[in-house]
Motif scaffolding. Sequence first.
Motif, PDB file in Angstrom:
ATOM      1  N   ARG A 104     -48.710  29.920  26.840  1.00  0.00           N
ATOM      2  CA  ARG A 104     -47.664  29.380  25.964  1.00  0.00           C
ATOM      3  C   ARG A 104     -46.999  28.145  26.559  1.00  0.00           C
ATOM      4  O   ARG A 104     -46.469  27.305  25.825  1.00  0.00           O
ATOM      5  N   PRO A 148     -41.190  20.363  21.860  1.00  0.00           N
ATOM      6  CA  PRO A 148     -41.104  21.772  22.249  1.00  0.00           C
ATOM      7  C   PRO A 148     -40.821  21.902  23.746  1.00  0.00           C
ATOM      8  O   PRO A 148     -41.209  21.038  24.537  1.00  0.00           O
ATOM      9  N   ASP A 156     -36.781  42.660  22.743  1.00  0.00           N
ATOM     10  CA  ASP A 156     -37.242  41.277  22.788  1.00  0.00           C
ATOM     11  C   ASP A 156     -36.201  40.326  22.209  1.00  0.00           C
ATOM     12  O   ASP A 156     -35.614  40.602  21.151  1.00  0.00           O
ATOM     13  N   ILE A 157     -35.968  39.209  22.888  1.00  0.00           N
ATOM     14  CA  ILE A 157     -35.136  38.124  22.378  1.00  0.00           C
ATOM     15  C   ILE A 157     -36.108  36.992  22.054  1.00  0.00           C
ATOM     16  O   ILE A 157     -36.410  36.136  22.890  1.00  0.00           O
ATOM     17  N   THR A 158     -36.636  37.009  20.865  1.00  0.00           N
ATOM     18  CA  THR A 158     -37.788  36.169  20.547  1.00  0.00           C
ATOM     19  C   THR A 158     -37.471  34.684  20.588  1.00  0.00           C
ATOM     20  O   THR A 158     -38.309  33.881  20.998  1.00  0.00           O
ATOM     21  N   ASP A 159     -36.248  34.274  20.186  1.00  0.00           N
ATOM     22  CA  ASP A 159     -35.956  32.843  20.144  1.00  0.00           C
ATOM     23  C   ASP A 159     -35.812  32.242  21.534  1.00  0.00           C
ATOM     24  O   ASP A 159     -35.920  31.026  21.698  1.00  0.00           O
ATOM     25  N   ARG A 160     -35.588  33.069  22.566  1.00  0.00           N
ATOM     26  CA  ARG A 160     -35.491  32.586  23.940  1.00  0.00           C
ATOM     27  C   ARG A 160     -36.715  32.977  24.769  1.00  0.00           C
ATOM     28  O   ARG A 160     -36.796  32.606  25.938  1.00  0.00           O
ATOM     29  N   ASP A 161     -37.635  33.749  24.186  1.00  0.00           N
ATOM     30  CA  ASP A 161     -38.790  34.267  24.918  1.00  0.00           C
ATOM     31  C   ASP A 161     -38.313  35.059  26.143  1.00  0.00           C
ATOM     32  O   ASP A 161     -38.803  34.877  27.266  1.00  0.00           O
ATOM     33  N   GLN A 162     -37.353  35.930  25.917  1.00  0.00           N
ATOM     34  CA  GLN A 162     -36.779  36.778  26.950  1.00  0.00           C
ATOM     35  C   GLN A 162     -36.810  38.229  26.494  1.00  0.00           C
ATOM     36  O   GLN A 162     -37.097  38.513  25.338  1.00  0.00           O
ATOM     37  N   ASP A 187     -30.001  24.537  25.444  1.00  0.00           N
ATOM     38  CA  ASP A 187     -30.860  23.870  24.464  1.00  0.00           C
ATOM     39  C   ASP A 187     -30.178  22.609  23.924  1.00  0.00           C
ATOM     40  O   ASP A 187     -30.818  21.563  23.745  1.00  0.00           O
ATOM     41  N   ARG A 205     -27.980  34.047  26.281  1.00  0.00           N
ATOM     42  CA  ARG A 205     -26.883  33.947  25.327  1.00  0.00           C
ATOM     43  C   ARG A 205     -25.674  34.753  25.789  1.00  0.00           C
ATOM     44  O   ARG A 205     -25.821  35.831  26.363  1.00  0.00           O
ATOM     45  N   SER A 243     -37.185  29.453  28.635  1.00  0.00           N
ATOM     46  CA  SER A 243     -35.749  29.315  28.797  1.00  0.00           C
ATOM     47  C   SER A 243     -35.227  30.316  29.833  1.00  0.00           C
ATOM     48  O   SER A 243     -35.666  31.463  29.896  1.00  0.00           O
TER      49      SER A 243
END
Length: 283
Positions: free
Chosen positions: A189, A94, A245-251, A78, A103, A99
């Motif tokens: 999305r 955006p 869910d890893i919401t900030d990475r959409d993973q 990022d 991490r 992604s």
Amino acid sequence: MDRRELAGFLRSRRERITPADVGLPAGPRRRTPGLRREEVAQLAFISTEYYTRLEQARGPRPSREVLAGLARALRLSDAERGHLHHLAGAPPGPPAGPSREVRQSILDLLRRLPNAAAIVLSATYEVIAWNDLATALLADFSALPRHERNLVRQAFLAAQSRERLLYSLSDAEAFARAAARDLRATAARYPDDPEIATLVGDLISGSAEFARLWAAHDVRTELTLRKTVNHRLIGPITLNCDVLDITDRDQRVVIYTAEPDSPAEEALRLLSVIGTQRMDVPG
């Protein structure tokens, strides 16, 4: 636009990536480290001539679409993606696509789960990280081309990769339906992502069942908390299946575990020992 800094940045990012990182064959000996310019151009959906001009500090200002393609092709973080945009004189908006950067803390988590098989999925169901037990239970993802690491593609176009997989799912049809619905929500999305458009196009043209599900416009998915994995060597293994869910990475992290003192626990213990050995073929 800082053409000289942009050229140096692109070149440095290209040289740090191996062909295997992006699912490309290594081929004959390479004179330079990392990817070739034409490979980056292909992955970014731009011409080799245009990319070469950017690396030589003589290209025109790239559009946001070109910058998004370069960020995907070069697997930028990022922070690197933002730096790329600023060098090009186009502050980032955006992200155009989901992604694929995992991490470090999540990668560490996977390694610290020796008794569980764990994978990380992108928003498009591409397996982007895995631990050793997942390799033994499911597939050696490092040996698969990137497009074959996509579980939706495997579900509907399985003939492309069936021989490389160690498993099948007892609820394969239910998984396929849920994945198709989830992919439609992902496409909404990221409407400008060319990789998603290509994936959906391949699935529609290659699978009548996917085309039917896509036309239904359903987006609701149901979680399956237990799965039976039919392993090629071990046989059926019934496991708990938990999704984080890893919401900030959409993973999402998918973790397969066995009930204590169960046959499945013994099966996972055996798989942790034999790894990806192929005991079903002559040595």
